[in-house]
Design an enzyme around this catalytic site. Structure first.
Site, PDB file in Angstrom:
ATOM      1  N   PRO A   2       5.965  -0.458   3.128  1.00 19.75           N
ATOM      2  CA  PRO A   2       5.776  -1.480   2.598  1.00 19.75           C
ATOM      3  C   PRO A   2       4.504  -1.534   1.679  1.00 19.75           C
ATOM      4  O   PRO A   2       3.310  -1.388   1.987  1.00 19.75           O
ATOM      5  CB  PRO A   2       5.110  -2.410   3.764  1.00 19.75           C
ATOM      6  CG  PRO A   2       4.518  -1.304   4.670  1.00 19.75           C
ATOM      7  CD  PRO A   2       4.993   0.063   4.019  1.00 19.75           C
ATOM      8  N   GLU A   3       5.059  -1.960   0.215  1.00 16.29           N
ATOM      9  CA  GLU A   3       4.030  -2.308  -0.727  1.00 16.29           C
ATOM     10  C   GLU A   3       4.127  -3.622  -0.950  1.00 16.29           C
ATOM     11  O   GLU A   3       4.946  -4.293  -0.200  1.00 16.29           O
ATOM     12  CB  GLU A   3       4.260  -1.369  -2.005  1.00 16.29           C
ATOM     13  CG  GLU A   3       4.113   0.205  -1.584  1.00 16.29           C
ATOM     14  CD  GLU A   3       4.228   1.166  -2.868  1.00 16.29           C
ATOM     15  OE1 GLU A   3       3.893   0.629  -3.718  1.00 16.29           O
ATOM     16  OE2 GLU A   3       5.013   1.996  -2.654  1.00 16.29           O
TER      17      GLU A   3
END
Length: 273
Positions: A2-3
């Site tokens: 997750p960015e």
DNA sequence: CGGACAACCTGGCGGC
DNA sequence: TGCCGCCAGGTTGTCC
């Protein structure tokens, strides 16, 4: 997973099922999953509170309750989703936290590597003191980027990964942004020209906006809250494209290591000199 | 301050 | 098929 784009997609997907729901009890099976406060205090405090809004700051999911914020960080393999009580979800194999909701549903947090966590705080600053500006906000201008990079003489790639400098950029989108800007990942952060900073500013926003538009990148673990794949990985220019032709010049993409992270770039478009 | 590296953990994959 | 080493989207702490 997750960015910024992946977390943003999760946040958007949780609003409808979560807002207006009230918590009636929690369950967990791994002590480190609840970062703060103590599990007993966490359980007592969250009970009876209703979800009022779901937001994102950097890579944090912020679930705003009546009196507290339920903060979730997905780290590498975290998954956050809402299901009916009796549904067995594919990600339940790594389930570590659950909040029972009214209406026969549950908010679930699963995390294969157990790096992620949930926390209950009054203010995000309790667990994240300094976070840089949000790169997609209107007030994030090239001048702000220049100011944030000033004083950092280490590699631009490493600097982009520093959440104190800029919020939300991770390993994938740093590589993508630098390719867009035609900047070598090892260039000194404080050595970029004004023109390069302009290009990097555009590149960062373009890479992140594209990621959000495609609902995140499912390179391996990331899924949308509904369990389906994002599509950003189908549009990468450099990340995970080692040995494939540069979309601009045809040179084969190379992979190296910068700041101990796999780093993909075009040796023709992105030069050190 | 910067940079290298270990830690935190587990799963998936390629190679033999 | 089995085992082994290596890799992984993140962050923090330590040591030099």
């Amino acid at each position: 997973m997750p960015e910024l784009p992946e977390v943003e997609t999760v946040v958007r997907g949780l609003r409808k099922p979560l807002i207006g729901r009230t918590v009636h009890g929690i369950w967990y099976d791994w002590r480190n999953t609840i970062r703060t406060p103590s599990p007993d205090d966490f359980a007592a405090r969250i009970d009876g509170q209703t979800f009022r809004a779901i937001d994102r700051r950097a890579k944090f999911v912020l679930c705003r309750l009546d009196h507290d914020i339920l903060v979730v960080h997905l780290k590498m393999t975290g998954r956050l989703y809402v299901t009916d009580d009796d549904v067995v979800h594919e990600a339940d194999r790594w389930l570590h936290f659950r909040a029972q909701l009214d209406g026969g549903q549950q908010l679930r947090f699963s995390d294969a590597r157990k790096f992620g966590f949930v926390a209950l705080v009054r203010d995000l600053s309790e667990i994240a003191a300094r976070i840089g500006p949000e790169p997609l906000e209107d007030d994030f201008t090239p001048a702000v980027l220049r100011e944030r990079l000033a004083g950092h003489k280490k590699a631009i790639k490493a600097t982009l990964l520093d959440q104190d400098v800029l919020a939300g950029v991770g390993n994938i989108y740093a590589d993508e942004a630098l390719w867009h800007a035609k900047i070598h990942p090892l260039r000194a952060a404080n050595g970029l020209s004004d023109d390069e900073i302009m290009r990097l500013h555009t590149g960062i926003r373009q890479a992140l906006a594209s990621g959000i538009e495609r609902e995140g990148a499912s390179v391996s673990w990331y899924r949308k809250p509904d369990g389906t794949l994002g599509e950003a990985q189908d549009h990468f220019a450099v990340y995970d494209r080692t040995g494939k032709p540069c979309l601009r010049c045809g040179t084969l993409i190379e992979k190296t290591r910068v700041a101990q992270r796999g780093t993909h770039y075009c040796p023709t478009c992105q030069t050190l000199a």
